[in-house]
Motif scaffolding. Sequence first.
Motif, mmCIF file in Angstrom:
data_model
loop_
_atom_site.group_PDB
_atom_site.id
_atom_site.type_symbol
_atom_site.label_atom_id
_atom_site.label_comp_id
_atom_site.label_asym_id
_atom_site.label_seq_id
_atom_site.Cartn_x
_atom_site.Cartn_y
_atom_site.Cartn_z
ATOM 1 N N UNK A 134 0.806 -1.277 -0.075
ATOM 2 C CA UNK A 134 0.019 0.000 0.053
ATOM 3 C C UNK A 134 0.693 1.352 0.090
ATOM 4 N N UNK A 135 1.691 1.294 0.867
ATOM 5 C CA UNK A 135 2.557 2.509 1.076
ATOM 6 C C UNK A 135 3.709 2.780 -0.040
ATOM 7 N N UNK A 136 4.545 1.688 0.215
ATOM 8 C CA UNK A 136 5.898 1.895 -1.100
ATOM 9 C C UNK A 136 5.429 1.371 -2.071
ATOM 10 N N UNK A 137 4.009 0.984 -2.513
ATOM 11 C CA UNK A 137 3.665 0.571 -3.702
ATOM 12 C C UNK A 137 2.734 1.543 -4.385
ATOM 13 N N UNK A 138 1.595 1.467 -3.919
ATOM 14 C CA UNK A 138 0.582 2.335 -4.825
ATOM 15 C C UNK A 138 0.553 3.899 -4.244
#
Length: 223
Positions: free
Chosen positions: A131-135
Amino acid sequence: MLSNSRSARTGWIQDLAGYWRELLFWMLLLPAFGALGSIQPRRQIGVLIEACAFLLIAISSRGKLKSLGLEFANWNRVGGRAAAACVVVGLIAGGAIVAVASLSHQPLGTESGWNKAVLAVVLGPVLEEVIFRGYLLNAALLVTRRLSALSSAVSSIMGVAAVFSIAHLTRPGTTPLQFCCIVLTGCLYGCIRFRYRSTAATALAHAAYNLALYLSYWCDISR
């Protein structure tokens, strides 16, 4: 007309079957993540099986999640040396935080229970990093794309780290030390994501960091 309807239905099923990795990724992760807080022993055992199954799917799916929007998760394969480096960095960061907490006599907020450990070391790092370092990091890079490459990377890493830390404030009893740790590790994970271009690498570092906290808890070094 009936033949065309059957053909369209078959085509839809075939398309859906082609997304089996993505579907399994989320179908195993989200229920297991939510149910690990259950107080029923039978349910906890079932969730442990789900968590192990998810871990196998996650490991085998590195670099292969390209549908259903998961190409933005950057769940890419990392080499053996890179994986080892991420684990070492996570353990060192965790050890440093444990030392600071011990010297300042402040709690780290580690919760007892094997289900909490599985959540913190296995499932939580994967979900949070996707979620955070991806999207979110990809979204931040799009927002700051008019800046120079360095400025865009730095501002995106720090911005996502800020959101990451604010999201953890929903947990009751968060101390200033814990908040600072979350901000700093959020920046660390962002740097790892840029270094290895993979959220799998950041999940390894995140898991190793949380493991260091739990090891200190189990050894009565910190609480």
